[in-house]
Design a protein around this motif. Structure first.
Motif, PDB file in Angstrom:
ATOM      1  N   GLN A 113      28.637 -22.228 -26.106  1.00 52.78           N
ATOM      2  CA  GLN A 113      28.122 -23.021 -24.995  1.00 52.78           C
ATOM      3  C   GLN A 113      26.676 -23.385 -25.275  1.00 52.78           C
ATOM      4  N   GLY A 114      26.294 -24.582 -24.873  1.00 55.52           N
ATOM      5  CA  GLY A 114      24.917 -24.999 -25.056  1.00 55.52           C
ATOM      6  C   GLY A 114      23.996 -24.311 -24.066  1.00 55.52           C
ATOM      7  N   LYS A 115      22.774 -24.068 -24.496  1.00 57.94           N
ATOM      8  CA  LYS A 115      21.758 -23.542 -23.587  1.00 57.94           C
ATOM      9  C   LYS A 115      21.055 -24.714 -22.906  1.00 57.94           C
ATOM     10  N   ASN A 116      20.569 -24.484 -21.711  1.00 56.19           N
ATOM     11  CA  ASN A 116      19.857 -25.511 -20.947  1.00 56.19           C
ATOM     12  C   ASN A 116      20.681 -26.787 -20.830  1.00 56.19           C
ATOM     13  N   GLU A 117      21.991 -26.641 -20.678  1.00 57.33           N
ATOM     14  CA  GLU A 117      22.829 -27.830 -20.512  1.00 57.33           C
ATOM     15  C   GLU A 117      22.574 -28.437 -19.137  1.00 57.33           C
ATOM     16  N   VAL A 118      22.275 -29.724 -19.130  1.00 53.40           N
ATOM     17  CA  VAL A 118      21.965 -30.402 -17.879  1.00 53.40           C
ATOM     18  C   VAL A 118      22.722 -31.717 -17.800  1.00 53.40           C
ATOM     19  N   LYS A 119      23.134 -32.034 -16.604  1.00 48.68           N
ATOM     20  CA  LYS A 119      23.694 -33.354 -16.332  1.00 48.68           C
ATOM     21  C   LYS A 119      22.561 -34.220 -15.790  1.00 48.68           C
ATOM     22  N   ILE A 120      22.182 -35.222 -16.553  1.00 46.13           N
ATOM     23  CA  ILE A 120      21.058 -36.073 -16.171  1.00 46.13           C
ATOM     24  C   ILE A 120      21.560 -37.117 -15.178  1.00 46.13           C
ATOM     25  N   GLN A 121      20.982 -37.084 -13.981  1.00 51.39           N
ATOM     26  CA  GLN A 121      21.351 -38.027 -12.929  1.00 51.39           C
ATOM     27  C   GLN A 121      20.145 -38.854 -12.526  1.00 51.39           C
ATOM     28  N   ALA A 122      20.418 -40.047 -12.059  1.00 51.90           N
ATOM     29  CA  ALA A 122      19.344 -40.931 -11.640  1.00 51.90           C
ATOM     30  C   ALA A 122      18.743 -40.446 -10.322  1.00 51.90           C
ATOM     31  N   ARG A 123      17.443 -40.588 -10.191  1.00 49.77           N
ATOM     32  CA  ARG A 123      16.770 -40.244  -8.938  1.00 49.77           C
ATOM     33  C   ARG A 123      16.680 -41.444  -8.011  1.00 49.77           C
ATOM     34  N   VAL A 124      16.932 -42.648  -8.555  1.00 44.44           N
ATOM     35  CA  VAL A 124      16.960 -43.862  -7.747  1.00 44.44           C
ATOM     36  C   VAL A 124      18.231 -44.629  -8.087  1.00 44.44           C
ATOM     37  N   SER A 125      18.658 -45.454  -7.176  1.00 46.25           N
ATOM     38  CA  SER A 125      19.869 -46.255  -7.389  1.00 46.25           C
ATOM     39  C   SER A 125      19.510 -47.608  -7.994  1.00 46.25           C
ATOM     40  N   GLY A 126      20.467 -48.152  -8.727  1.00 38.89           N
ATOM     41  CA  GLY A 126      20.251 -49.468  -9.319  1.00 38.89           C
ATOM     42  C   GLY A 126      21.073 -49.663 -10.562  1.00 38.89           C
ATOM     43  N   ASN A 127      20.932 -50.839 -11.156  1.00 37.41           N
ATOM     44  CA  ASN A 127      21.654 -51.177 -12.378  1.00 37.41           C
ATOM     45  C   ASN A 127      20.873 -50.734 -13.607  1.00 37.41           C
ATOM     46  N   ILE A 128      21.594 -50.212 -14.595  1.00 37.81           N
ATOM     47  CA  ILE A 128      20.976 -49.882 -15.873  1.00 37.81           C
ATOM     48  C   ILE A 128      20.658 -51.188 -16.593  1.00 37.81           C
ATOM     49  N   VAL A 129      19.388 -51.409 -16.909  1.00 34.49           N
ATOM     50  CA  VAL A 129      18.980 -52.647 -17.578  1.00 34.49           C
ATOM     51  C   VAL A 129      18.605 -52.423 -19.037  1.00 34.49           C
ATOM     52  N   GLU A 130      18.429 -51.142 -19.411  1.00 39.67           N
ATOM     53  CA  GLU A 130      18.059 -50.855 -20.801  1.00 39.67           C
ATOM     54  C   GLU A 130      18.494 -49.438 -21.162  1.00 39.67           C
ATOM     55  N   LYS A 131      19.025 -49.296 -22.371  1.00 40.19           N
ATOM     56  CA  LYS A 131      19.400 -47.977 -22.882  1.00 40.19           C
ATOM     57  C   LYS A 131      18.686 -47.780 -24.210  1.00 40.19           C
ATOM     58  N   MET A 132      17.903 -46.689 -24.307  1.00 34.83           N
ATOM     59  CA  MET A 132      17.076 -46.463 -25.491  1.00 34.83           C
ATOM     60  C   MET A 132      17.708 -45.521 -26.503  1.00 34.83           C
ATOM     61  N   VAL A 133      18.869 -44.949 -26.188  1.00 38.19           N
ATOM     62  CA  VAL A 133      19.500 -43.972 -27.085  1.00 38.19           C
ATOM     63  C   VAL A 133      20.971 -44.310 -27.233  1.00 38.19           C
ATOM     64  N   SER A 134      21.603 -43.668 -28.214  1.00 40.44           N
ATOM     65  CA  SER A 134      23.047 -43.780 -28.401  1.00 40.44           C
ATOM     66  C   SER A 134      23.672 -42.407 -28.253  1.00 40.44           C
ATOM     67  N   GLY A 135      24.949 -42.366 -27.865  1.00 40.62           N
ATOM     68  CA  GLY A 135      25.636 -41.091 -27.698  1.00 40.62           C
ATOM     69  C   GLY A 135      25.572 -40.251 -28.955  1.00 40.62           C
ATOM     70  N   GLY A 136      25.272 -38.956 -28.765  1.00 40.67           N
ATOM     71  CA  GLY A 136      25.182 -38.037 -29.899  1.00 40.67           C
ATOM     72  C   GLY A 136      23.799 -37.904 -30.491  1.00 40.67           C
ATOM     73  N   ASP A 137      22.826 -38.695 -30.012  1.00 39.07           N
ATOM     74  CA  ASP A 137      21.469 -38.623 -30.565  1.00 39.07           C
ATOM     75  C   ASP A 137      20.785 -37.304 -30.214  1.00 39.07           C
ATOM     76  N   VAL A 138      19.928 -36.863 -31.110  1.00 37.05           N
ATOM     77  CA  VAL A 138      19.047 -35.726 -30.839  1.00 37.05           C
ATOM     78  C   VAL A 138      17.754 -36.283 -30.264  1.00 37.05           C
ATOM     79  N   VAL A 139      17.354 -35.777 -29.116  1.00 44.08           N
ATOM     80  CA  VAL A 139      16.183 -36.312 -28.421  1.00 44.08           C
ATOM     81  C   VAL A 139      15.191 -35.189 -28.138  1.00 44.08           C
TER      82      VAL A 139
END
Length: 386
Positions: free
Chosen positions: A61-87
């Motif tokens: 199991q991963g440590k510090n696993e978090v589900k990142i949720q938006a704090r405000v509502s709206g449309n996603i206009v830009e994505k800076m990462v791709s699935g599987g990236d190390v950040v």
């Protein structure tokens, strides 16, 4: 010369003698076969101190696993990462349309300016009224009313200041950043997706440099391991040298440590859930992987060990073949304990003075003479460590 009758008697006698010789010869051959020793390899029973290991099925199991949720509502206009990236912590991940939040910020800032101006004017009026009261030009009630108006305007300015801060936070929250170092999963949202504040998961991520391996143990196993230390389970020494074997049979090179234990047994299974922490500098361990946990258990003094290959299972009995003092095969019933590497722990049936057959068992029967070759554990590639 012998008569015909005499010659006949002589032939009968010679035939009887020949038959006797043949019978005698066959008996001698049979005796020789029985006395021929069967070649076998045998080994001395081992007696030494051993530490039994307890094994459990676990999952990474991963440590510090978090589900990142938006704090405000709206449309996603830009994505800076791709699935599987190390950040890295603080790295931008997504941008949400911020137009409405910027407009709300400008409106709140304008209202704040007006409210602060009103407060400043009321403050000046309060000073003027104080001077007039000192000159006995107005009543004290008039000054009291003015002070109340000043406090009211101050409160209004404070409320608009809070609105500005909230609007500024909303604008800042349109840029979603990583809360920790780690790897994001591949199930992220796409550009154009409408996200709801506090409910839409943008992506899940977890730390990579260290992971947990979660496993369960029975109540009896827990109680046995507690004998190693009298301290609390989370602080005891029994879980300091945890090893894992991966699904391909490879032993993970870094040892872990039991760092978490549930507060009670599961109502459904009656087992205790624990987590062992492992460093993961090379990212070998991935959440969801299967791993076989091995924890050193209770040391056993002067344990009797017999190679697993020397044991034959017949119905519900475990048997070994002993080489007695006359090199004769002697079956012996034994009571086995746990496996320790290439050996079994023997609870009853053998002593350190016994020698057991390890090769050639299929040719051996009780009472047979044995041509014994004594071998060593190294020659048979036997090991105490599994």
């Amino acid at each position: 010369m012998l008569s015909a009758k005499g010659r006949k008697s002589c032939c009968v006698g010679l035939g009887a003698i020949m038959i006797g010789l043949i019978i005698t010869g066959c008996g001698s051959t049979k005796t020789m076969v029985q006395e021929k020793a069967v070649p076998v390899k045998a080994i001395k029973v081992i007696q030494q101190d051993v530490t039994r290991s307890n094994e459990y099925a676990g999952q990474v199991q991963g440590k510090n696993e978090v589900k990142i949720q938006a704090r405000v509502s709206g449309n996603i206009v830009e994505k800076m990462v791709s699935g599987g990236d190390v950040v890295k912590k603080g790295q931008p991940l997504f941008r949400i349309d911020s137009i409405q939040y910027e407009s709300a910020l400008l409106s709140a800032q304008a209202q704040l300016v007006q409210a602060e101006a009103n407060w400043e004017n009321s403050r000046i009026d309060t000073e003027r009224y104080q001077n007039l009261l000192n000159a006995a030009a107005i009543s004290e009630q008039r000054l009291t009313t003015q002070k109340a108006t000043e406090r009211q305007n101050e409160a209004v300015a404070a409320s608009y200041r809070a609105l500005v801060k909230k609007a500024q936070d909303d604008v800042n929250s349109t840029l979603v950043v990583s809360p920790v170092d780690g790897r994001i999963d591949v199930n992220d949202v796409s550009v154009g997706t409408y996200v709801q504040a506090g409910s839409t998961t943008l992506v899940t991520m977890g730390a990579l440099d260290s992971v947990f391996v979660q496993f369960n143990m029975s109540e009896n196993e827990y109680l046995s391991l507690r004998q190693v230390s009298q301290n609390h389970i989370a602080n005891s020494g029994w879980g300091d040298d945890v090893m894992i074997t991966l699904s391909n049979g490879a032993v993970y090179p870094i040892k872990g440590k039991v760092t978490q234990a549930d507060r009670g047994l599961s109502n459904n299974s009656g087992t205790l859930t624990l987590k062992a922490s492992f460093a993961n500098p090379d990212g070998i361990l991935i959440p969801g992987m299967f791993a076989r946990i091995k924890i050193p258990g209770i040391p056993e003094k002067n344990a009797i060990l017999v190679p697993q290959r020397a044991v034959q299972q017949i119905l519900d009995k475990s048997l070994v073949t002993i080489v007695n003092a006359e090199n004769i095969a002697e079956p012996r019933s034994v009571i086995l304990g746990e496996k320790v590497g290439s050996y079994y722990l023997v609870k009853e049936g053998l002593t350190a003075n016994d020698t057991v057959v390890v090769e050639g068992l299929t040719k051996v029967q009780e009472g047979m003479a044995l041509d014994v070759t004594i071998v060593t554990p190294d020659e048979l590639e036997l090991s105490i460590n599994s």
